[in-house]
Scaffold this active site. Structure first.
Site, PDB file in Angstrom:
ATOM      1  N   HIS A  87      50.921 -23.067  -2.679  1.00 14.66           N
ATOM      2  CA  HIS A  87      52.193 -22.586  -3.234  1.00 14.66           C
ATOM      3  C   HIS A  87      52.524 -23.327  -4.539  1.00 14.66           C
ATOM      4  CE1 HIS A  87      56.443 -21.116  -2.955  1.00 14.66           C
ATOM      5  NE2 HIS A  87      56.641 -22.208  -3.670  1.00 14.66           N
ATOM      6  N   GLU A  88      52.538 -24.640  -4.464  1.00 18.37           N
ATOM      7  CA  GLU A  88      52.889 -25.414  -5.662  1.00 18.37           C
ATOM      8  C   GLU A  88      51.853 -25.217  -6.759  1.00 18.37           C
ATOM      9  OE1 GLU A  88      55.785 -26.378  -5.974  1.00 18.37           O
ATOM     10  OE2 GLU A  88      56.323 -26.202  -3.867  1.00 18.37           O
ATOM     11  N   HIS A 125      52.721 -22.232  -8.745  1.00 14.82           N
ATOM     12  CA  HIS A 125      53.680 -22.583  -9.811  1.00 14.82           C
ATOM     13  C   HIS A 125      52.943 -23.290 -10.947  1.00 14.82           C
ATOM     14  CE1 HIS A 125      57.413 -21.541  -7.849  1.00 14.82           C
ATOM     15  NE2 HIS A 125      57.259 -22.387  -6.857  1.00 14.82           N
ATOM     16  N   HIS A 130      51.231 -20.954 -13.146  1.00 11.46           N
ATOM     17  CA  HIS A 130      52.230 -20.241 -13.946  1.00 11.46           C
ATOM     18  C   HIS A 130      52.567 -21.064 -15.197  1.00 11.46           C
ATOM     19  CE1 HIS A 130      56.267 -17.793 -13.708  1.00 11.46           C
ATOM     20  NE2 HIS A 130      55.425 -17.255 -14.553  1.00 11.46           N
TER      21      HIS A 130
END
Ligand SMILES: [Zn+2]
Length: 690
Positions: free
Chosen positions: A475-476, A479, A482
């Site tokens: 998940h991190e 990010h 991104h």
């Protein structure tokens, strides 16, 4: 006095050029005492830059006003980002004192920038003429974004309202800092020492190892065991400890965080934050704080959010009732009392899961070493986006546990730096998050991003993760990608600076690859034998994925509903935080044996800052986009389908805030998102309830 400040500044590493490798912060040279004088200097400099834009003789045009504004404040930004990263990942008493001193000053500065009348007059004039300026899409987006930032920060307010707004911003900054510090104080001092075999009953090896490490960190004698409130320790304890009394102790300690009378009581802090937010919304002409926040979100209205949450809440509660019966039957067989309590749910669910799927987290963990899972996420980034991560040794970072990688693209060009800081420690806030030391921008030859991922895994000789931990890691990293893949011209539009209910799309989408059988076959190898995970175990893991989703959905959706209800209160409504939570739980019918994932007194999303206020729903909003979006790969028949990945890179991961999120999603998917994929994934479609 002046001489002293100046003398200080010439030797202040924060104010010198950073001639470090990659322009990383000079971690070794920076001391807490450097921050206040450096901030003072940088604030002055940024103020002068604002004046120079505002009071130049040339009439406003895009370059001399909008681009100039986007390019300004680099010194301040560099110091602020470093400071925020340090206070989150490696704080100290000294840094905390600076934080309390600087929070209102930084907020006041931000307020002064957005209230700069000369500056706003130029931006506003350009905004008025925006359709006749001959701007391209990205320029137009930047102008609209900056204009909206100013309006939302009160630039249009006059007279007394103007000064009152500024005072509120400052007080909020102090209170939000206080909220986080209160929590850290409670979490970092809580220790439950476990004495003798009887108190260790039921705990598998990985929990014992983590409890030993925690005891050592807390300075307890070697060989002793301790449970802290860190989720990576407390949650496994609640799952495995067969000591019902101790489970209750830990559960109560977690739920009680921030709700003790005394210096760390978050109840009055949160109540005051709410009063100020309502006043802020009123000044800007909104009926509630939720209306103010939702105006700048993809969802648009409180109703749209409530509607989505209810679509999950109702079936999840019904499904939880079915699970509850299975758990109660298990409790009876184990000779434990019924009805079950909140400190029983994880424990009994684990027993039922082990029986139903013959699957136990402690059997899985040896296949999920942190090392192997970091390799797995890098491998996925390579297969999807052509990125290569090359570790760099011998460069000082903020903590010896943190690691640094160069990130290179298919043509071997450096696209950014990635820092992984994965272990829990008492100087780090809890949770997992992505942040940056430097933002990407395409101006002036381009600036490469420096991205950091933080986790709070319990450090051990070999750190073994639960499957939930693996998802958090991915998940991190979503990010992180991104931030790293950002390819925009203007800094304000880069990376994760998208609308709040869009920002969790790249992260949650990336979790899907952690669950892909071919990724697990390749990377989930036993840390001692190197054996791949047996096909049978992999099958079971896939089958068990939906198990206890009702519990997870209830735990998440209830606080999301409470957050919206709280922030949707009409302006001027006084709030008693504890009473409000209790009332809402009663109205919603939150099952007391499930409870809330976050209670209001420790709900950092809402009160450690404002960006997730009236915004806890964003995870489910993004999950709608993510579940629907990942089906594009399913439809293509390959989780690494090159064309789909290329489209995903172009429209989502690299495009920052260059376009409206609904348009970006449509460009990726060819249509608007549909909610069914999310409900199906959680097993909440009527035909698919267990
Ligand atoms: Zn996230």
């Amino acid at each position: 006095m002046h001489l002293q400040v100046r003398a200080d500044n010439t030797s202040n590493p924060l104010l010198q050029p950073w001639s470090t490798p990659y322009g990383l912060p000079p971690f070794g040279a920076v001391k807490p005492a450097h921050f206040v004088p450096a901030f003072d200097q940088a604030l002055l400099q940024h103020g002068a830059e604002m004046d120079a834009i505002a009071y130049q003789s040339k009439p406003p045009d895009f370059g001399n006003t909008i681009t100039a504004f986007d390019d300004s404040g680099r010194l301040l930004d560099r110091i602020t980002l470093l400071f925020h990263n340090l206070t989150a990942s490696e704080t100290s008493k000294e840094l905390q004192a600076v934080q309390l001193e600087m929070a209102p000053k930084l907020a006041a500065h931000d307020n002064a920038v957005h209230m700069h009348e000369g500056l706003f007059a130029r931006i506003d004039a350009l905004h008025e003429q925006r359709s006749t300026l001959g701007l391209d899409d990205e320029q137009l987006r930047l102008l609209e974004r900056i204009h909206l930032d100013f309006v939302r920060a009160g630039a249009r307010l006059q007279g007394q309202k103007r000064s009152r707004f500024g005072a509120i911003v400052g007080e909020l900054a102090t209170l939000c800092t206080q909220f986080g510090q209160n929590l850290l104080a409670e979490e970092s001092t809580y220790t439950l020492e476990l004495h003798g075999e009887a108190e260790l009953a039921g705990l598998p090896d990985f929990v014992l190892a983590a409890a030993k490490a925690a005891a050592q960190q807390r300075g307890l004698p070697t060989g002793s065991h301790a449970i802290t409130l860190s989720p990576s320790l407390a949650e496994p304890f609640l799952t495995y400890s067969s000591r019902r009394d101790l489970r209750e102790t830990v559960w109560r300690a977690r739920v009680g965080r921030g709700a003790h009378a005394g210096p760390h009581d978050n109840r009055p802090v949160a109540a005051r934050i709410m009063a100020l937010r309502q006043e802020q919304a009123a000044l800007l002409g909104y009926a509630s704080y939720a209306d103010y926040e939702l105006h700048d979100r993809m969802a648009g209205t409180t109703e749209a959010v409530m509607d989505l949450l209810q679509r999950a809440w109702v079936p999840a509660k019904a499904a939880a009732e079915v699970d509850r019966q299975a758990l109660a039957a298990m409790a009876t067989r184990l000779g434990q009392p019924t009805p079950i309590a909140a400190w029983d749910w994880r424990y009994l669910a684990q027993k039922v899961r082990a029986e139903r799927f013959d699957l136990d987290d402690s059997a899985l963990k040896p296949y999920f070493s942190l090392e192997a899972m970091v390799r797995a996420m890098f491998d996925c980034a390579q297969r999807l986006f052509g990125l290569r991560f090359v570790e760099q040794q011998g460069i000082a970072l903020h903590h010896p546990d943190a690691r640094l990688w160069e990130v290179r693209d298919r043509s071997e060009a450096l696209v950014g730096l990635f820092i992984g800081d994965n272990f829990a420690r008492s100087s780090k806030r809890s949770g997992a998050w992505m942040s940056v030391f430097r933002k990407q921008s395409g101006q002036a030859g381009g600036t490469l991003p420096i991205v950091i991922n933080n986790n709070n895994f319990a450090k051990a000789e070999t750190t073994l993760l639960s499957f939930d931990d693996v998802r958090t890691l991915f998940h991190e990293f979503g990010h992180g990608l991104h931030g790293l893949l950002s390819q925009v011209r203007f800094e304000r539009l880069g990376g994760t600076q998208v609308l709040r209910d869009f920002v969790e799309l790249p992260s949650q989408l990336f979790e899907n690859w952690a669950m892909e059988p071919q990724v697990l076959q390749r990377h989930a190898r036993h840390y001692q034998t190197g054996q791949a995970m047996p096909a049978q175990l992999l099958d079971k893991l896939q089958q068990a994925r939906r198990f206890d989703q009702a519990w997870a959905t209830v735990q998440y959706t209830a606080p999301a509903l409470i957050d919206m209800a709280l922030h949707a209160l009409p302006n001027g409504t006084a709030v008693d935080i504890a009473a409000f939570e209790a009332e809402q739980c009663a109205t919603l019918g939150v099952p007391s044996d499930i409870g809330l994932r976050h209670g209001l007194t420790h709900f950092q999303h809402l009160f450690s800052g404002s960006s997730y206020a009236a915004g806890y729903y964003v995870y489910m909003w993004a999950e709608v986009l993510e579940a629907d979006g990942f089906e594009a790969f399913t439809e293509a028949g390959d989780p690494f389908d090159a064309q789909t990945a290329q489209r995903l890179l172009r429209t989502i991961y690299s495009s920052g805030n260059r376009q409206n999120p609904a348009d970006a999603y449509r460009a990726f998917r060819g249509r608007d998102p549909q909610v069914q994929a999310m409900l199906r994934k959680r097993g909440l479609l009527p035909t698919e309830q267990p």
